[in-house]
Design a protein around this motif. Structure first.
Motif, short mmCIF file in Angstrom:
data_model
loop_
_atom_site.label_atom_id
_atom_site.label_comp_id
_atom_site.label_asym_id
_atom_site.label_seq_id
_atom_site.Cartn_x
_atom_site.Cartn_y
_atom_site.Cartn_z
N GLY A 1 -55.61 -14.33 3.50
CA GLY A 1 -55.00 -13.01 3.48
C GLY A 1 -53.67 -12.96 2.74
O GLY A 1 -53.12 -11.88 2.51
N LYS A 2 -53.14 -14.12 2.34
CA LYS A 2 -51.81 -14.10 1.70
C LYS A 2 -51.81 -13.30 0.40
O LYS A 2 -50.90 -12.51 0.15
CB LYS A 2 -51.30 -15.52 1.45
N TYR A 3 -52.83 -13.53 -0.43
CA TYR A 3 -52.86 -12.83 -1.72
C TYR A 3 -53.47 -11.42 -1.58
O TYR A 3 -53.04 -10.49 -2.24
CB TYR A 3 -53.64 -13.62 -2.76
N GLN B 1 -46.14 -0.55 -2.35
CA GLN B 1 -46.04 0.04 -1.00
C GLN B 1 -44.58 0.09 -0.56
O GLN B 1 -44.10 1.10 -0.02
CB GLN B 1 -46.85 -0.77 0.01
N LYS B 2 -43.88 -1.03 -0.77
CA LYS B 2 -42.48 -1.09 -0.35
C LYS B 2 -41.63 -0.11 -1.15
O LYS B 2 -40.67 0.46 -0.62
CB LYS B 2 -41.93 -2.51 -0.53
N SER B 3 -41.96 0.04 -2.42
CA SER B 3 -41.17 0.92 -3.29
C SER B 3 -41.30 2.37 -2.87
O SER B 3 -40.31 3.11 -2.84
CB SER B 3 -41.64 0.77 -4.74
N SER C 1 -33.39 -5.79 5.50
CA SER C 1 -33.85 -5.44 6.85
C SER C 1 -35.37 -5.31 6.94
O SER C 1 -35.98 -4.39 6.38
CB SER C 1 -33.21 -4.12 7.29
N ARG C 2 -36.00 -6.25 7.65
CA ARG C 2 -37.45 -6.20 7.85
C ARG C 2 -37.83 -5.01 8.72
O ARG C 2 -38.91 -4.43 8.55
CB ARG C 2 -37.94 -7.50 8.53
N ASP C 3 -36.94 -4.66 9.67
CA ASP C 3 -37.25 -3.54 10.57
C ASP C 3 -37.29 -2.23 9.79
O ASP C 3 -38.17 -1.39 10.03
CB ASP C 3 -36.20 -3.46 11.69
N1 ACO Z 1 -51.88 -12.68 5.64
C1 ACO Z 1 -51.22 -11.54 5.35
N2 ACO Z 1 -50.00 -11.52 4.75
C2 ACO Z 1 -49.44 -12.70 4.44
C3 ACO Z 1 -50.07 -13.93 4.73
C4 ACO Z 1 -51.35 -13.88 5.35
N3 ACO Z 1 -52.02 -14.99 5.64
N4 ACO Z 1 -49.26 -14.92 4.31
C5 ACO Z 1 -48.16 -14.34 3.76
N5 ACO Z 1 -48.27 -12.99 3.85
C6 ACO Z 1 -47.33 -11.99 3.35
C7 ACO Z 1 -45.88 -12.28 3.55
O1 ACO Z 1 -45.44 -11.85 4.82
C8 ACO Z 1 -45.26 -11.47 2.42
O2 ACO Z 1 -45.26 -10.11 2.73
P1 ACO Z 1 -43.89 -9.34 2.92
O3 ACO Z 1 -43.17 -9.39 1.61
O4 ACO Z 1 -44.27 -7.96 3.30
O5 ACO Z 1 -43.19 -10.09 3.99
C9 ACO Z 1 -46.27 -11.62 1.30
O6 ACO Z 1 -47.49 -12.01 1.94
C10 ACO Z 1 -45.91 -12.66 0.27
O7 ACO Z 1 -45.61 -13.84 0.94
P2 ACO Z 1 -44.30 -14.65 0.58
O8 ACO Z 1 -44.21 -15.85 1.44
O9 ACO Z 1 -43.14 -13.73 0.50
O10 ACO Z 1 -44.77 -15.07 -0.90
P3 ACO Z 1 -44.11 -16.10 -1.86
O11 ACO Z 1 -42.64 -16.16 -1.70
O12 ACO Z 1 -44.87 -17.35 -1.78
O13 ACO Z 1 -44.42 -15.38 -3.30
C11 ACO Z 1 -43.65 -13.65 -4.80
C12 ACO Z 1 -44.38 -13.98 -3.50
C13 ACO Z 1 -42.16 -13.98 -4.64
C14 ACO Z 1 -43.85 -12.18 -5.10
C15 ACO Z 1 -44.26 -14.51 -5.95
O14 ACO Z 1 -45.62 -14.22 -6.07
C16 ACO Z 1 -43.59 -14.28 -7.29
O15 ACO Z 1 -42.56 -14.86 -7.59
N6 ACO Z 1 -44.20 -13.42 -8.16
C17 ACO Z 1 -43.65 -13.11 -9.50
C18 ACO Z 1 -42.40 -12.24 -9.46
C19 ACO Z 1 -42.68 -10.76 -9.38
O16 ACO Z 1 -43.77 -10.31 -9.62
N7 ACO Z 1 -41.64 -9.96 -9.09
C20 ACO Z 1 -41.76 -8.51 -9.06
C21 ACO Z 1 -40.85 -7.77 -10.00
S1 ACO Z 1 -40.59 -8.60 -11.53
C22 ACO Z 1 -42.05 -8.57 -12.45
O17 ACO Z 1 -42.69 -7.55 -12.59
C23 ACO Z 1 -42.54 -9.79 -13.08
#
Ligand code: ACO
Length: 448
Positions: free
Chosen positions: A32-34, A254-256, A294-296
């Motif tokens: 589910g992470k991706y 979604q966050k945006s 803030s996560r909340d």
């Molecule tokens: N089930 C459901 N959700 C999960 C699970 C799971 N098993 N595991 C993790 N998640 C969630 C996390 O809670 C997080 O969500 P949240 O942000 O709402 O808390 C999300 O999945 C991603 O997990 P993270 O641990 O934050 O991911 P990570 O740090 O490993 O990588 C990141 C994410 C930073 C976006 C990375 O993919 C990246 O660097 N991408 C390129 C940069 C990017 O695209 N930036 C955006 C603007 S710049 C541009 O356009 C290039």
């Protein structure tokens, strides 16, 4: 010229893709992470026979052919891309054979580059040209083309690839409200490509997320300010029928949107009802910095903004979720998703678009749907883009094969003296592909 905007568009993405669910297993990420965490379904990628040049050749020739545009009618051609194949020779020049064939070499414009923002810079150049005194009555053509690939690690699942072509001219079915642009530009190292020997960026993922949201806040503030100055009334999300975002991955979109909703709440705007106001009230005293952490607040605003997200944003998410981050093409692929889903009901609607390029440059701008005569009607544009069929006819590739392909491409990047397999069996007829790079680094393409 009056009512300048987008007359026609077409999109191309590689037929080769990898499922995010399979990538989770392959990478040993939690289930589910991706798919849920990043909100992505699938990711397109170029094999060794495709690159940003072949994709842009494909999409430009397809647009000219399908809308019946004579190549002589193009007076400006602008390319936005952050995929550097040559530090001097523009991608635009690689497209010129399509125009030279009919004797048209009188075409202004070159490439624009700043991460995912280059396409928007190219678009503004074309719109400004058609609105200016140097316009010669012909069309502008904008091409956004990128292959987004990351080194192994957490950013890799946020790749993607596509090219989009936008035909620009007067009396368009999608008209820019150019008065209402709001920009934010700043010097940061959130995502950049300092290593010229590698296609991969250096990326500070967390910083890039915060920079994106800060730029969004700042652009929205400027945008609202300009709207209020010209219209004499407050702008709120109720004044936009749809909001289209640059989409690195869906979770950030979604966050945006919930961030914009929170902005409206702080501005006491009419889009936020009493229940939502009450839920968000505890967060109104947070400082800017605290509010990004803030996560909340994130949870609460996502929850109250959800019904509006489903109406105003969800219809824009199809292609970015299915294809991945297409860098410069990402915002316009989200916009194409909206046309694909809603073409019969968009007349008179206003769309707000947010373009973000790391480093950073960002703009929020607006356009309105305004009928459109054949071949430039929204229903014809949707039929020509044929997004559902293109998505359905793709080939799923196993993650191992995807990783192998990226390894090969690492060696090929900046290399000379090689021929490709010329295997175009997975490509649709009419697709351009790379056949050879000779000892002088000259690139050769063929059309299937
Ligand atoms: N089930 C459901 N959700 C999960 C699970 C799971 N098993 N595991 C993790 N998640 C969630 C996390 O809670 C997080 O969500 P949240 O942000 O709402 O808390 C999300 O999945 C991603 O997990 P993270 O641990 O934050 O991911 P990570 O740090 O490993 O990588 C990141 C994410 C930073 C976006 C990375 O993919 C990246 O660097 N991408 C390129 C940069 C990017 O695209 N930036 C955006 C603007 S710049 C541009 O356009 C290039």
């Amino acid at each position: 010229a009056k009512n300048v905007g987008i007359l026609a568009m077409d999109i191309y993405f590689p037929p080769t893709c990898v499922q995010q669910e399979a990538m989770e297993v392959h990478d040993g990420a939690s289930k589910g992470k991706y798919t849920i965490g990043l909100g992505q379904d699938c990711m397109a990628f170029c094999t060794e026979v495709e690159d940003v040049i072949s994709m842009s050749l494909t999409v430009v020739s397809s647009l000219l052919e399908k809308y019946g545009i004579d190549a002589k009618q193009i007076g400006r051609l602008e390319v936005g891309s952050e995929t550097v194949i040559d530090k001097s020779k523009s991608i635009k020049t690689f497209l010129m054979p399509l125009f030279e064939a009919c004797g048209n070499t009188d075409i202004e414009g070159v490439d624009s580059t700043n991460a995912c923002y280059g396409g928007t810079a190219a678009l503004f150049n074309c719109v400004n040209w058609v609105e200016s005194s140097s316009w010669d009555g012909r069309y502008g053509l904008v091409v956004c083309t990128d292959s987004a690939v990351y080194a192994e690690g957490p950013a890799r699942p946020t790749g993607g690839a596509a090219a989009i072509a936008l035909l620009i001219g007067p009396d368009a079915p999608m008209v820019f409200e150019s008065k209402f642009r709001g920009s934010h530009m700043s010097h940061v190292y959130d995502f950049y490509k300092p290593n010229l020997a590698s296609e991969y960026p250096v990326v500070d993922g967390k910083l890039s997320q915060t920079c994106y949201l800060m730029a969004l806040d700042s652009c929205y503030k400027q945008f609202c300010h300009k709207y209020e100055k010209f219209e004499g009334k407050q702008f709120s999300l109720s004044d936009a029928d749809y909001v289209v975002f640059h989409s690195p991955y869906n979770k950030l979109v979604q966050k945006s949107f919930s961030r914009l909703f929170f902005n409206d709440c702080l501005r006491n705007a009419s889009s936020v009802d009493e229940v939502a106001k009450e839920k968000l009230a505890p967060f109104s005293s947070l400082s800017g910095d605290e509010s990004y952490q803030s996560r909340d607040l994130e949870k609460a605003s996502q929850q109250v903004a959800k019904p509006m997200y489903d109406v105003k944003v969800q219809p824009t998410t199809l292609i970015p979720k299915q294809v991945g981050n297409m860098y410069t093409a990402s915002l316009y692929a989200a916009f194409a998703s909206l046309i694909n889903n809603k073409h019969s009901s968009l007349d008179g609607n206003r769309v707000i678009l947010f373009s973000y390029g790391s480093g950073l440059s960002a703009t929020m701008f607006s356009l309105k749907f305004n009928g459109g005569k054949h071949p430039f009607s929204l229903s014809n544009i949707a039929a020509i883009m044929n997004v559902d069929k293109k998505l359905k006819s793709r080939h799923e590739i196993a993650p191992e094969k995807f990783v192998e392909t990226l390894k090969l491409m690492e060696h090929r990047y900046g290399a000379k003296d090689f021929v490709t397999s010329k295997d175009c069996s997975l490509l649709a007829p009419g697709t351009y592909y790379l056949t050879e790079v000779d000892s002088m680094y000259r690139r050769f393409y063929a059309k299937k």
